[in-house]
Design a protein around this motif. Structure first.
Motif, PDB file in Angstrom:
ATOM      1  N   SER A  52       0.849  -1.188   0.000  1.00 17.13           N
ATOM      2  CA  SER A  52       0.000   0.000   0.000  1.00 17.13           C
ATOM      3  C   SER A  52       0.886   1.240   0.000  1.00 17.13           C
ATOM      4  O   SER A  52       1.972   1.250   0.599  1.00 17.13           O
ATOM      5  N   ILE A  53       0.424   2.308  -0.702  1.00 15.16           N
ATOM      6  CA  ILE A  53       1.191   3.553  -0.679  1.00 15.16           C
ATOM      7  C   ILE A  53       0.886   4.352   0.582  1.00 15.16           C
ATOM      8  O   ILE A  53       1.545   5.350   0.856  1.00 15.16           O
ATOM      9  N   ASP A  54      -0.112   3.907   1.340  1.00 14.01           N
ATOM     10  CA  ASP A  54      -0.440   4.537   2.610  1.00 14.01           C
ATOM     11  C   ASP A  54      -0.156   3.563   3.747  1.00 14.01           C
ATOM     12  O   ASP A  54      -0.126   2.343   3.544  1.00 14.01           O
ATOM     13  N   PRO A  55       0.038   4.085   4.968  1.00 13.99           N
ATOM     14  CA  PRO A  55       0.270   3.173   6.099  1.00 13.99           C
ATOM     15  C   PRO A  55      -0.890   2.202   6.280  1.00 13.99           C
ATOM     16  O   PRO A  55      -2.059   2.559   6.113  1.00 13.99           O
ATOM     17  N   VAL A  56      -0.545   0.969   6.610  1.00 12.54           N
ATOM     18  CA  VAL A  56      -1.550  -0.074   6.831  1.00 12.54           C
ATOM     19  C   VAL A  56      -1.489  -0.582   8.265  1.00 12.54           C
ATOM     20  O   VAL A  56      -2.505  -0.653   8.961  1.00 12.54           O
ATOM     21  N   ILE A  57      -0.285  -0.924   8.723  1.00 15.44           N
ATOM     22  CA  ILE A  57      -0.180  -1.478  10.066  1.00 15.44           C
ATOM     23  C   ILE A  57      -0.065  -0.352  11.091  1.00 15.44           C
ATOM     24  O   ILE A  57       0.274   0.789  10.761  1.00 15.44           O
ATOM     25  N   LYS A  58      -0.354  -0.691  12.311  1.00 15.62           N
ATOM     26  CA  LYS A  58      -0.373   0.321  13.367  1.00 15.62           C
ATOM     27  C   LYS A  58       1.026   0.844  13.651  1.00 15.62           C
ATOM     28  O   LYS A  58       2.030   0.149  13.436  1.00 15.62           O
ATOM     29  N   PRO A  59       1.131   2.080  14.131  1.00  9.64           N
ATOM     30  CA  PRO A  59       2.448   2.642  14.436  1.00  9.64           C
ATOM     31  C   PRO A  59       3.043   2.029  15.695  1.00  9.64           C
ATOM     32  O   PRO A  59       2.336   1.446  16.527  1.00  9.64           O
ATOM     33  N   THR A  60       4.353   2.162  15.814  1.00 15.25           N
ATOM     34  CA  THR A  60       5.028   1.783  17.048  1.00 15.25           C
ATOM     35  C   THR A  60       5.120   2.998  17.959  1.00 15.25           C
ATOM     36  O   THR A  60       5.120   4.141  17.496  1.00 15.25           O
ATOM     37  N   SER A  61       5.169   2.744  19.250  1.00 18.11           N
ATOM     38  CA  SER A  61       5.329   3.827  20.233  1.00 18.11           C
ATOM     39  C   SER A  61       6.729   3.761  20.817  1.00 18.11           C
ATOM     40  O   SER A  61       7.221   2.682  21.173  1.00 18.11           O
ATOM     41  N   GLY A  62       7.359   4.901  20.908  1.00 17.43           N
ATOM     42  CA  GLY A  62       8.678   4.985  21.501  1.00 17.43           C
ATOM     43  C   GLY A  62       8.602   5.506  22.919  1.00 17.43           C
ATOM     44  O   GLY A  62       7.555   5.461  23.577  1.00 17.43           O
ATOM     45  N   ALA A  63       9.710   6.017  23.395  1.00 18.75           N
ATOM     46  CA  ALA A  63       9.738   6.610  24.734  1.00 18.75           C
ATOM     47  C   ALA A  63       8.955   7.916  24.714  1.00 18.75           C
ATOM     48  O   ALA A  63       9.266   8.813  23.916  1.00 18.75           O
ATOM     49  N   PRO A  64       7.931   8.047  25.535  1.00 19.22           N
ATOM     50  CA  PRO A  64       7.142   9.275  25.510  1.00 19.22           C
ATOM     51  C   PRO A  64       7.953  10.474  25.978  1.00 19.22           C
ATOM     52  O   PRO A  64       8.835  10.357  26.829  1.00 19.22           O
ATOM     53  N   VAL A  65       7.646  11.621  25.405  1.00 23.80           N
ATOM     54  CA  VAL A  65       8.249  12.889  25.812  1.00 23.80           C
ATOM     55  C   VAL A  65       7.180  13.661  26.583  1.00 23.80           C
ATOM     56  O   VAL A  65       6.160  14.059  26.014  1.00 23.80           O
ATOM     57  N   ILE A  66       7.418  13.849  27.889  1.00 25.98           N
ATOM     58  CA  ILE A  66       6.444  14.510  28.756  1.00 25.98           C
ATOM     59  C   ILE A  66       7.106  15.764  29.303  1.00 25.98           C
ATOM     60  O   ILE A  66       8.100  15.681  30.036  1.00 25.98           O
ATOM     61  N   GLU A  67       6.582  16.911  28.923  1.00 26.59           N
ATOM     62  CA  GLU A  67       7.243  18.161  29.271  1.00 26.59           C
ATOM     63  C   GLU A  67       6.230  19.236  29.642  1.00 26.59           C
ATOM     64  O   GLU A  67       5.038  19.138  29.327  1.00 26.59           O
ATOM     65  N   LEU A  68       6.728  20.253  30.295  1.00 22.53           N
ATOM     66  CA  LEU A  68       5.951  21.451  30.621  1.00 22.53           C
ATOM     67  C   LEU A  68       6.839  22.657  30.376  1.00 22.53           C
ATOM     68  O   LEU A  68       7.905  22.784  30.988  1.00 22.53           O
ATOM     69  N   ALA A  69       6.434  23.519  29.457  1.00 25.26           N
ATOM     70  CA  ALA A  69       7.109  24.796  29.247  1.00 25.26           C
ATOM     71  C   ALA A  69       6.356  25.834  30.073  1.00 25.26           C
ATOM     72  O   ALA A  69       5.268  26.275  29.702  1.00 25.26           O
ATOM     73  N   ALA A  70       6.923  26.189  31.217  1.00 27.39           N
ATOM     74  CA  ALA A  70       6.253  27.065  32.174  1.00 27.39           C
ATOM     75  C   ALA A  70       6.876  28.449  32.145  1.00 27.39           C
ATOM     76  O   ALA A  70       8.102  28.593  32.105  1.00 27.39           O
ATOM     77  N   THR A  71       6.026  29.475  32.163  1.00 24.19           N
ATOM     78  CA  THR A  71       6.487  30.856  32.213  1.00 24.19           C
ATOM     79  C   THR A  71       5.641  31.631  33.204  1.00 24.19           C
ATOM     80  O   THR A  71       4.544  31.223  33.568  1.00 24.19           O
ATOM     81  N   GLY A  72       6.164  32.780  33.627  1.00 24.73           N
ATOM     82  CA  GLY A  72       5.406  33.633  34.529  1.00 24.73           C
ATOM     83  C   GLY A  72       6.324  34.566  35.295  1.00 24.73           C
ATOM     84  O   GLY A  72       7.547  34.542  35.139  1.00 24.73           O
ATOM     85  N   PRO A  73       5.750  35.409  36.145  1.00 22.22           N
ATOM     86  CA  PRO A  73       6.564  36.293  36.974  1.00 22.22           C
ATOM     87  C   PRO A  73       7.175  35.536  38.145  1.00 22.22           C
ATOM     88  O   PRO A  73       6.575  34.605  38.680  1.00 22.22           O
ATOM     89  N   LEU A  74       8.380  35.930  38.528  1.00 18.08           N
ATOM     90  CA  LEU A  74       9.088  35.292  39.631  1.00 18.08           C
ATOM     91  C   LEU A  74       8.466  35.725  40.957  1.00 18.08           C
ATOM     92  O   LEU A  74       8.294  36.916  41.219  1.00 18.08           O
ATOM     93  N   ILE A  75       8.140  34.719  41.802  1.00 15.36           N
ATOM     94  CA  ILE A  75       7.472  34.962  43.080  1.00 15.36           C
ATOM     95  C   ILE A  75       8.319  34.341  44.191  1.00 15.36           C
ATOM     96  O   ILE A  75       8.762  33.194  44.081  1.00 15.36           O
TER      97      ILE A  75
END
Length: 333
Positions: A52-75
């Motif tokens: 098939s020219i399109d994906p047929v089988i399910k994707p594989t999962s790698g190591a998840p990337v879990i992040e938080l880009a936090a901003t704000g005033p310094l308290i």
């Protein structure tokens, strides 16, 4: 038609101190940060032939990337959370009801990590919230702008694992009257001798500053069976880079400092930024041993400026690379 669900301004982040890396805890503090925890499962379509020219089988999962880009005033009362996550763990304050938190980074040994759980979500967090745990700060930044208003932070948190579709802990509210770390309450000292750090103020020169701590954390994983899949085993400390960028007016002193760029050996500088709040008892002091790496030309309005980039180094006479001391009213994390 009014769209009433998933409102941006109903988002909130909450934080709790962990005692075990791989065990999430209920949050104990709501923090006024901009940003949400994100979860990327690192899915990839296998590069295989399937007719098939399109994906047929399910994707594989790698190591998840879990992040938080936090901003704000310094308290002031939130600073110990960031310093514990971004510089070193295991710090308890002294005093009371005024508390002093001292974070002196180790160079010749590895400081312990302090791990945190962060809960993110909006008004739909009961079904769309996320609880990320094993959290530390990989990139830590504080910027004092030219307007000398509240100093702003920008951090990249990383996490070991997360629970999706998890509601936030209830009954937590943000501090509505926090004490901000202000640029117009800040001064700088620069000394040439370790024992004199903090002794020589530089007046009528500093316009702006940015402090960045890049931890370059090594995210460790082990093949321990399906119970540990999609989870980190822990972190290793990488080659830390602490950088201080200072924007100065052109003065005789700053031009003389620029002229040290071709000196060999590179001169040592002992630099300290101190913010004394007009509201007692709040103080934030940070600094250490630095060496000049580059100078660039800048401008503010009609005046030329010099932008100095320093990097911290371990100084055996000073006995540390960088230290931050916070005086506030927070009794514990």
């Amino acid at each position: 038609m009014t769209i009433g669900d998933g409102l941006v301004r109903l988002r909130a982040n909450q934080i709790g101190k962990q005692t075990v890396f791989g065990t999430a805890v209920a949050a104990t503090r709501r923090v006024p940060w901009r940003g949400l925890v994100t979860y990327d499962p690192s899915r990839t379509d296998p590069d295989v032939d399937t007719g098939s020219i399109d994906p047929v089988i399910k994707p594989t999962s790698g190591a998840p990337v879990i992040e938080l880009a936090a901003t704000g005033p310094l308290i002031y009362n939130d600073l110990p959370y960031r310093l514990a996550a971004g510089l070193k763990g295991g710090v308890t304050p002294t005093g009371g009801p005024t508390y002093v938190w001292t974070y002196q980074a180790a160079s010749l040994t590895a400081d312990p990590f302090q791990y945190f759980t962060v809960e993110s979500g909006d008004d739909q967090s009961a079904t769309d919230g996320i609880q990320a745990y094993g959290g530390v700060i990989d990139s830590y930044s504080e910027t004092m702008g030219e307007d000398l208003g509240a100093i702003e932070f920008s951090d990249t948190w990383v996490f070991g694992a997360a629970n999706l579709a998890t509601d936030r802990t209830g009954a937590l509210t943000v501090d509505t009257s926090p004490v901000f770390v202000m640029g117009d309450e800040t001064f700088i000292t620069i000394d040439t001798v370790a024992g004199s750090i903090g002794a020589t103020p530089v007046s009528d020169a500093l316009h702006a500053s940015t402090l960045t701590i890049s931890n370059n954390l090594d995210r460790k994983r082990f093949a321990n069976g399906s119970n540990s899949r999609r989870k980190l085993a822990g972190y290793g400390r990488g080659a830390r880079v602490i950088e201080l960028v200072l924007t100065f007016a052109k003065t005789a002193a700053t031009m003389a400092e620029e002229n040290t760029l071709d000196d060999d050996p590179v001169p040592n500088r002992y630099i300290q930024l101190t913010t004394n709040s007009a509201t007692s008892p709040y103080v934030y002091q940070r600094g250490g041993a630095f060496r000049l790496f580059s100078v660039a030309d800048g401008e503010i309005g009609g005046n030329a400026t010099k932008v100095f980039t320093y990097r911290a180094y371990y100084d055996s006479t000073l006995t540390y690379v960088f230290k931050a001391i916070v005086t506030n009213t927070l009794a514990a994390l």
